[in-house]
Design a protein around this motif. Structure first.
Motif, PDB file in Angstrom:
ATOM      1  N   ASP A  67      -0.449  -8.086 -17.867  1.00 29.66           N
ATOM      2  CA  ASP A  67       0.573  -7.129 -17.441  1.00 29.66           C
ATOM      3  C   ASP A  67       0.472  -6.944 -15.931  1.00 29.66           C
ATOM      4  O   ASP A  67      -0.575  -6.543 -15.413  1.00 29.66           O
ATOM      5  CB  ASP A  67       0.366  -5.790 -18.155  1.00 29.66           C
ATOM      6  CG  ASP A  67       1.520  -4.828 -17.927  1.00 29.66           C
ATOM      7  OD1 ASP A  67       2.379  -5.105 -17.068  1.00 29.66           O
ATOM      8  OD2 ASP A  67       1.552  -3.779 -18.599  1.00 29.66           O
ATOM      9  N   ILE A  68       1.545  -7.221 -15.214  1.00 31.78           N
ATOM     10  CA  ILE A  68       1.518  -7.152 -13.753  1.00 31.78           C
ATOM     11  C   ILE A  68       1.280  -5.729 -13.245  1.00 31.78           C
ATOM     12  O   ILE A  68       0.804  -5.529 -12.121  1.00 31.78           O
ATOM     13  CB  ILE A  68       2.840  -7.724 -13.173  1.00 31.78           C
ATOM     14  CG1 ILE A  68       2.650  -8.072 -11.695  1.00 31.78           C
ATOM     15  CG2 ILE A  68       3.985  -6.745 -13.377  1.00 31.78           C
ATOM     16  CD1 ILE A  68       3.792  -8.848 -11.106  1.00 31.78           C
ATOM     17  N   LYS A  69       1.558  -4.734 -14.074  1.00 30.47           N
ATOM     18  CA  LYS A  69       1.304  -3.354 -13.666  1.00 30.47           C
ATOM     19  C   LYS A  69      -0.187  -3.088 -13.469  1.00 30.47           C
ATOM     20  O   LYS A  69      -0.561  -2.180 -12.730  1.00 30.47           O
ATOM     21  CB  LYS A  69       1.878  -2.386 -14.705  1.00 30.47           C
ATOM     22  CG  LYS A  69       3.401  -2.404 -14.779  1.00 30.47           C
ATOM     23  CD  LYS A  69       3.908  -1.459 -15.853  1.00 30.47           C
ATOM     24  CE  LYS A  69       5.430  -1.514 -15.958  1.00 30.47           C
ATOM     25  NZ  LYS A  69       5.924  -0.644 -17.049  1.00 30.47           N
ATOM     26  N   ASN A  70      -1.016  -3.873 -14.141  1.00 31.50           N
ATOM     27  CA  ASN A  70      -2.462  -3.709 -14.002  1.00 31.50           C
ATOM     28  C   ASN A  70      -2.981  -4.243 -12.669  1.00 31.50           C
ATOM     29  O   ASN A  70      -4.159  -4.084 -12.364  1.00 31.50           O
ATOM     30  CB  ASN A  70      -3.186  -4.402 -15.150  1.00 31.50           C
ATOM     31  CG  ASN A  70      -2.914  -3.750 -16.492  1.00 31.50           C
ATOM     32  OD1 ASN A  70      -2.631  -2.554 -16.556  1.00 31.50           O
ATOM     33  ND2 ASN A  70      -2.982  -4.517 -17.553  1.00 31.50           N
ATOM     34  N   MET A  71      -2.101  -4.868 -11.897  1.00 34.93           N
ATOM     35  CA  MET A  71      -2.490  -5.350 -10.567  1.00 34.93           C
ATOM     36  C   MET A  71      -2.430  -4.240  -9.522  1.00 34.93           C
ATOM     37  O   MET A  71      -2.783  -4.448  -8.365  1.00 34.93           O
ATOM     38  CB  MET A  71      -1.574  -6.500 -10.139  1.00 34.93           C
ATOM     39  CG  MET A  71      -1.683  -7.733 -11.008  1.00 34.93           C
ATOM     40  SD  MET A  71      -3.241  -8.605 -10.789  1.00 34.93           S
ATOM     41  CE  MET A  71      -2.946  -9.430  -9.246  1.00 34.93           C
ATOM     42  N   ILE A  72      -1.952  -3.063  -9.921  1.00 31.79           N
ATOM     43  CA  ILE A  72      -1.921  -1.917  -9.011  1.00 31.79           C
ATOM     44  C   ILE A  72      -3.236  -1.161  -9.163  1.00 31.79           C
ATOM     45  O   ILE A  72      -3.565  -0.666 -10.249  1.00 31.79           O
ATOM     46  CB  ILE A  72      -0.725  -0.990  -9.321  1.00 31.79           C
ATOM     47  CG1 ILE A  72       0.585  -1.753  -9.204  1.00 31.79           C
ATOM     48  CG2 ILE A  72      -0.733   0.212  -8.383  1.00 31.79           C
ATOM     49  CD1 ILE A  72       1.812  -0.945  -9.600  1.00 31.79           C
TER      50      ILE A  72
ATOM     51  N   ASP B 174      -2.440   3.792  -3.638  1.00 30.90           N
ATOM     52  CA  ASP B 174      -2.288   2.646  -4.530  1.00 30.90           C
ATOM     53  C   ASP B 174      -2.155   1.356  -3.725  1.00 30.90           C
ATOM     54  O   ASP B 174      -1.472   1.326  -2.697  1.00 30.90           O
ATOM     55  CB  ASP B 174      -1.047   2.808  -5.415  1.00 30.90           C
ATOM     56  CG  ASP B 174      -1.160   3.996  -6.358  1.00 30.90           C
ATOM     57  OD1 ASP B 174      -2.281   4.503  -6.537  1.00 30.90           O
ATOM     58  OD2 ASP B 174      -0.121   4.409  -6.907  1.00 30.90           O
ATOM     59  N   ILE B 175      -2.799   0.317  -4.216  1.00 27.40           N
ATOM     60  CA  ILE B 175      -2.671  -1.011  -3.623  1.00 27.40           C
ATOM     61  C   ILE B 175      -2.183  -1.969  -4.710  1.00 27.40           C
ATOM     62  O   ILE B 175      -2.843  -2.151  -5.727  1.00 27.40           O
ATOM     63  CB  ILE B 175      -4.010  -1.517  -3.053  1.00 27.40           C
ATOM     64  CG1 ILE B 175      -4.533  -0.550  -1.988  1.00 27.40           C
ATOM     65  CG2 ILE B 175      -3.838  -2.912  -2.463  1.00 27.40           C
ATOM     66  CD1 ILE B 175      -5.887  -0.938  -1.421  1.00 27.40           C
ATOM     67  N   ASP B 176      -1.003  -2.552  -4.475  1.00 24.16           N
ATOM     68  CA  ASP B 176      -0.421  -3.495  -5.421  1.00 24.16           C
ATOM     69  C   ASP B 176      -0.858  -4.908  -5.026  1.00 24.16           C
ATOM     70  O   ASP B 176      -0.280  -5.524  -4.131  1.00 24.16           O
ATOM     71  CB  ASP B 176       1.099  -3.382  -5.414  1.00 24.16           C
ATOM     72  CG  ASP B 176       1.752  -4.156  -6.551  1.00 24.16           C
ATOM     73  OD1 ASP B 176       1.056  -4.979  -7.175  1.00 24.16           O
ATOM     74  OD2 ASP B 176       2.952  -3.950  -6.813  1.00 24.16           O
TER      75      ASP B 176
ATOM     76  N   ILE C 104       0.846  -1.197   0.000  1.00 21.84           N
ATOM     77  CA  ILE C 104       0.000   0.000   0.000  1.00 21.84           C
ATOM     78  C   ILE C 104       0.878   1.243   0.000  1.00 21.84           C
ATOM     79  O   ILE C 104       1.745   1.400   0.860  1.00 21.84           O
ATOM     80  CB  ILE C 104      -0.950   0.019   1.214  1.00 21.84           C
ATOM     81  CG1 ILE C 104      -1.834  -1.230   1.220  1.00 21.84           C
ATOM     82  CG2 ILE C 104      -1.817   1.279   1.199  1.00 21.84           C
ATOM     83  CD1 ILE C 104      -2.735  -1.346   2.425  1.00 21.84           C
ATOM     84  N   THR C 105       0.659   2.114  -0.970  1.00 14.39           N
ATOM     85  CA  THR C 105       1.418   3.364  -1.084  1.00 14.39           C
ATOM     86  C   THR C 105       0.458   4.538  -0.934  1.00 14.39           C
ATOM     87  O   THR C 105      -0.530   4.626  -1.668  1.00 14.39           O
ATOM     88  CB  THR C 105       2.132   3.459  -2.444  1.00 14.39           C
ATOM     89  OG1 THR C 105       2.958   2.308  -2.619  1.00 14.39           O
ATOM     90  CG2 THR C 105       2.984   4.717  -2.521  1.00 14.39           C
ATOM     91  N   ILE C 106       0.751   5.415   0.023  1.00 13.83           N
ATOM     92  CA  ILE C 106      -0.128   6.549   0.296  1.00 13.83           C
ATOM     93  C   ILE C 106       0.678   7.842   0.356  1.00 13.83           C
ATOM     94  O   ILE C 106       1.754   7.892   0.945  1.00 13.83           O
ATOM     95  CB  ILE C 106      -0.882   6.369   1.639  1.00 13.83           C
ATOM     96  CG1 ILE C 106      -1.757   5.116   1.602  1.00 13.83           C
ATOM     97  CG2 ILE C 106      -1.741   7.583   1.944  1.00 13.83           C
ATOM     98  CD1 ILE C 106      -2.433   4.813   2.917  1.00 13.83           C
TER      99      ILE C 106
END
Length: 200
Positions: free
Chosen positions: A157-162, A124-126, A96-98
């Motif tokens: 695409d693993i970036k779409n998991m964020i 953001d939640i990865d 989790i990025t805040i």
């Protein structure tokens, strides 16, 4: 030789009987498969029973309901989030990025009546990192962070998991930061002027 022949014949008929028995069971399942098994909820007493009929579901058009206490994809109701950062601090895998910006005006209240004082330009939640421990949902003071029943969210695409849960666009975030900086400068200038007036 006669003994070997007898054993050979008995083995042959045993194989035939086994084959017939297997075919009989297979045809029985085929016949019963015309009756569909209806999906049962996990709390139903018949959930683990295997009645006669087809038990395979045509996923994703059919799916067995998931438990209410299951841990699946996270969701943040950003309108109820007070950006306290507790979820990010307790997360064991840092998924989790805040980023927060202090509001210079009244934002409003959450659904439980908590006053909001911070904006969240980044939340953001990865889910590729998430270990589904549920700690973040436990410490959330406004219960805005929850585990949803959604478990099928594979991506190429693993970036779409964020997943992004911000309440500001990048332009709005910059505007709020500028307003905060301006307010802080004005407050510092007023404080300096007050100190200078006292010295006189």
């Amino acid at each position: 030789m006669e003994t070997k022949t007898i054993k050979h014949k008995s083995g042959f008929w045993f194989a035939v009987r086994s084959l017939i028995s297997g075919l009989r069971l297979t045809w029985k399942h085929f016949w019963n498969a015309k009756n569909r098994r209806t999906p049962e909820y996990v709390t139903d007493k018949n959930y683990f029973n295997q009645p006669e009929g087809l038990v395979t579901l045509t996923y994703p058009y059919e799916a067995i309901p998931v438990p209410d206490n299951g841990r699946y994809r996270l969701h943040n109701e950003i309108d109820d989030c007070i950006v306290c950062d507790l979820c990010a601090k307790i997360c064991p895998v840092n998924c989790i990025t805040i980023e927060s910006v202090k509001a210079t005006e009244e934002i409003g209240l959450t659904s439980d009546g908590t006053k909001k004082r911070l904006y969240a330009p980044v939340f953001d939640i990865d889910m590729a990192k998430c270990c589904y421990c549920g700690l973040c949902t436990t410490v959330c003071p406004t219960d805005c962070l929850t585990m949803t029943p959604v478990y099928d969210f594979a991506e190429v695409d693993i970036k779409n998991m964020i997943y992004h849960f911000t309440d500001l666009s990048p332009e709005q975030a910059e505007e709020k930061k500028e307003l905060l900086a301006k307010q802080q400068e004005e407050m510092a200038a007023a404080k300096a002027a007050a100190l200078a007036a006292r010295k006189q």
